[in-house]
Design a protein around this motif. Structure first.
Motif, mmCIF file in Angstrom:
data_model
loop_
_atom_site.group_PDB
_atom_site.id
_atom_site.type_symbol
_atom_site.label_atom_id
_atom_site.label_comp_id
_atom_site.label_asym_id
_atom_site.label_seq_id
_atom_site.Cartn_x
_atom_site.Cartn_y
_atom_site.Cartn_z
ATOM 1 N N ALA A 18 10.818 7.944 2.193
ATOM 2 C CA ALA A 18 9.613 8.544 1.624
ATOM 3 C C ALA A 18 9.870 9.978 1.208
ATOM 4 N N GLY A 19 9.091 10.409 0.246
ATOM 5 C CA GLY A 19 9.154 11.787 -0.212
ATOM 6 C C GLY A 19 7.834 12.187 -0.813
ATOM 7 N N ALA A 20 7.600 13.482 -0.917
ATOM 8 C CA ALA A 20 6.315 13.968 -1.415
ATOM 9 C C ALA A 20 6.509 15.153 -2.342
ATOM 10 N N LEU A 21 5.528 15.316 -3.207
ATOM 11 C CA LEU A 21 5.485 16.434 -4.152
ATOM 12 C C LEU A 21 4.078 16.997 -4.156
ATOM 13 N N VAL A 185 1.672 13.911 -4.491
ATOM 14 C CA VAL A 185 2.314 12.697 -4.972
ATOM 15 C C VAL A 185 3.247 12.207 -3.870
ATOM 16 N N VAL A 186 3.134 10.928 -3.501
ATOM 17 C CA VAL A 186 3.969 10.354 -2.445
ATOM 18 C C VAL A 186 4.689 9.133 -2.983
ATOM 19 N N ALA A 187 6.008 9.127 -2.849
ATOM 20 C CA ALA A 187 6.825 7.977 -3.241
ATOM 21 C C ALA A 187 7.411 7.354 -1.987
ATOM 22 N N GLU A 188 7.362 6.017 -1.898
ATOM 23 C CA GLU A 188 7.865 5.309 -0.728
ATOM 24 C C GLU A 188 8.684 4.105 -1.171
ATOM 25 N N ALA A 189 9.776 3.855 -0.468
ATOM 26 C CA ALA A 189 10.646 2.733 -0.794
ATOM 27 C C ALA A 189 11.093 2.054 0.486
ATOM 28 N N GLY A 194 17.033 3.102 -0.803
ATOM 29 C CA GLY A 194 15.726 3.651 -1.128
ATOM 30 C C GLY A 194 15.664 5.171 -1.046
ATOM 31 N N ALA A 195 16.417 5.769 -0.141
ATOM 32 C CA ALA A 195 16.387 7.226 -0.017
ATOM 33 C C ALA A 195 16.894 7.879 -1.295
ATOM 34 N N LEU A 221 11.832 15.524 0.940
ATOM 35 C CA LEU A 221 12.112 14.188 1.451
ATOM 36 C C LEU A 221 11.641 14.125 2.897
ATOM 37 N N LEU A 222 11.017 13.022 3.282
ATOM 38 C CA LEU A 222 10.530 12.842 4.648
ATOM 39 C C LEU A 222 11.496 11.927 5.387
ATOM 40 N N THR A 223 12.104 12.440 6.436
ATOM 41 C CA THR A 223 13.108 11.697 7.189
ATOM 42 C C THR A 223 12.746 11.690 8.668
ATOM 43 N N ASP A 224 13.502 10.926 9.460
ATOM 44 C CA ASP A 224 13.269 10.929 10.906
ATOM 45 C C ASP A 224 13.491 12.326 11.469
#
Length: 238
Positions: A18-21, A185-189, A194-195, A221-224
């Motif tokens: 996942a990532g966000a803008l 804006v959030v993108a998820e895969a 996907g990352a 980018l949203l990571t663990d």
């Protein structure tokens, strides 16, 4: 304000990327038609070889939906729905320049992208988490719904749900409109690789939106290891 995915969601879906803008200064007058055409043409070229149901990105979301108890051919992730419409109709609906651009990038990369009006979200936390069942979701026709307990949703600090069935359907309450000035804006895969896809999506959107002054995009980018995205300030909900 903080965006994050709940630990239960990350644990149940270890393949999530996942990532966000966050962007300020957007308006409804930007000219994006040429860029929308460019990204939709990429998707159409791919659809000419295989239907969206065979895309690894879509299949991964179908498996994720099945794990949550949803029938993936009844409830589709947003990118699959857009690709399906594009394949059948040859174009995507025009809603708002920012939404149109994000939808076009979504089909180009085949991953769902959510676009929310930040000033319609109550902070300090927007969390992608299992619903309790008492959250309020506003449909685009104005009806109020309650996500089923356990259904993954975007929930803010006021208990408002900004999505149904995770990436299936956004809320009309936080939909981008003519008066929108700040967007999240959030993108998820879910697919393998996907990352990298999400990173390219964020880079693409930051470039496209940043080219339309005075928009100022910030991405993460949203990571663990770094699961939270801090953006803006406490929203002002009308």
């Amino acid at each position: 304000m903080i965006l994050r995915h709940a630990e239960e969601v990350r644990a149940a879906h270890p393949g999530l990327a996942a990532g966000a803008l966050h962007a300020t200064g957007v308006d409804g007058t930007a000219e994006v038609e040429a860029r929308v055409a460019e990204y939709t043409s990429r998707a159409l070229a791919r659809l000419a070889d295989d239907p969206e149901s065979q895309f690894p990105e879509v299949l991964a979301w179908r498996r994720a939906f099945a794990r949550t108890g949803l029938r993936p051919t009844q409830y589709r992730c947003a990118s699959e729905s857009l690709l399906r419409r594009l394949r059948k109709e040859g174009s995507l609906p025009r809603i708002h320049p920012v939404v149109d651009l994000c939808n076009a990038v979504s089909v180009a990369y085949a991953v769902p992208i959510a676009v929310l009006d930040v000033d319609r979200i109550t902070g300090p936390l927007l969390e992608v988490r299992p619903a309790r069942g008492d959250e309020e979701y506003t449909a685009f026709d104005g009806r109020t719904e309650h996500p089923a307990p356990g259904e993954v949703t975007y929930a803010d600090s006021a208990g408002r749900a900004h999505a149904r069935r995770w990436t299936n359907r956004q809320s009309g309450h936080s939909a981008v409109r003519d008066g929108t000035r700040r967007v999240l804006v959030v993108a998820e895969a879910m697919h393998e690789g996907g990352a990298d896809t999400v990173a390219r999506v964020l880079e693409t959107l930051a470039k496209e939106l940043g080219a339309r002054r005075p928009v100022t995009p910030v991405t993460a980018l949203l990571t663990d290891a770094a699961p939270e995205f801090a953006f803006g300030d406490a929203a002002r909900v009308p």
